[in-house]
Design a protein around this motif. Structure first.
Motif, PDB file in Angstrom:
ATOM      1  N   THR A 170      -2.334   4.231  -3.722  1.00 32.99           N
ATOM      2  CA  THR A 170      -2.675   3.062  -4.523  1.00 32.99           C
ATOM      3  C   THR A 170      -2.154   1.808  -3.835  1.00 32.99           C
ATOM      4  OG1 THR A 170      -2.571   2.129  -6.768  1.00 32.99           O
ATOM      5  CG2 THR A 170      -0.553   3.083  -5.900  1.00 32.99           C
ATOM      6  N   ASP A 173      -4.601  -1.818  -7.550  1.00 32.39           N
ATOM      7  CA  ASP A 173      -5.926  -1.611  -6.946  1.00 32.39           C
ATOM      8  C   ASP A 173      -6.887  -2.729  -7.328  1.00 32.39           C
ATOM      9  OD1 ASP A 173      -5.147   0.790  -5.666  1.00 32.39           O
ATOM     10  OD2 ASP A 173      -5.457   1.903  -7.524  1.00 32.39           O
ATOM     11  N   LYS A 218       0.850  -1.186   0.000  1.00 33.53           N
ATOM     12  CA  LYS A 218       0.000   0.000   0.000  1.00 33.53           C
ATOM     13  C   LYS A 218       0.887   1.239   0.000  1.00 33.53           C
ATOM     14  CE  LYS A 218      -3.587  -2.492   2.531  1.00 33.53           C
ATOM     15  NZ  LYS A 218      -4.424  -2.548   3.761  1.00 33.53           N
TER      16      LYS A 218
END
Length: 224
Positions: free
Chosen positions: A127, A145, A63
């Motif tokens: 993202t 994603d 992440k």
């Protein structure tokens, strides 16, 4: 929808406290968040994962905070010979034949060469990057994603060296955190261990099973 690795269990690994650039600070529970260039940046910093991924299939997610910018932010894998710090702004993953990576500009890098792979990331928008390594097929694939981007590299059947997850960045004050980590079962014993872990609350509960010490240690090493 996020990718689900079939016939798999949770994996327990983190970013290495020893195998990293001095410009990477590890944060949070079990060192799962890497902060790059905490003050300012004058080069490229990387950190290696603690997991050897040569056997079976491995999937992990990174992440990325909304600070997406700069020369290069990269996600991939490499051997222990791949560099983790350079006093220059460049694409460190894939600079030679020891690593393979995707940059936030949508390019794949290996042996110092790049090729188009996907659209550049939107700057300053967080993202999640998913990475799937399949040692059986010898492939490395990416997801963004939750959307599959396809096979990026398919050369790993020819690679004998140990391979590890690696991330790197040239951008100051950027964070990347480990999310889901899954791996395929390596044996029937491994599968049984996963069942035990799912059905006990914590390590104290493990001690109450009165198992042989060697078996306890085998189970404990896979627990969060």
């Amino acid at each position: 929808m996020p990718y689900e690795l079939p016939d798999s269990c949770n994996d327990n690994w983190s970013w290495s406290k020893r195998e990293k650039s001095h410009e990477v600070k590890l944060l949070g529970k079990r060192n799962r968040t890497a902060l790059f260039h905490p003050n300012w940046s004058n080069g490229t910093a990387g950190v290696r994962g603690t997991r050897n991924i040569n056997d079976g299939r491995h999937y992990w997610e990174v992440k990325v905070s909304q600070r997406i910018f700069g020369t290069s932010m990269m996600f991939g894998i490499g051997t222990k010979r791949s560099r983790l710090h350079i006093d220059a702004f460049l694409n460190m993953l894939g600079e030679d034949d020891q690593s393979w990576g995707m940059s936030h500009k949508g390019l794949l890098w290996h042996r110092g060469d790049s090729k188009n792979y996907t659209k550049p990331f939107i700057e300053n928008e967080s993202t999640t990057i998913g990475i799937l390594f399949d040692s059986n097929q010898g492939t490395l694939s990416y997801f963004k994603d939750g959307e599959p981007l396809g096979v990026a590299f398919d050369v790993f059947k020819k690679i004998d060296s140990e391979l590890y997850p690696i991330i790197c960045s040239t951008a100051a004050k950027t964070e990347m955190s480990l999310g889901r980590r899954r791996r395929s079962y390596s044996s029937l014993q491994d599968r049984c261990r996963a069942v035990i872990i799912r059905n006990i609350a914590d390590e104290k509960s493990l001690d109450e099973l009165f198992l042989p010490n060697r078996l306890v240690e085998f189970i404990r090493e896979a627990m969060e």
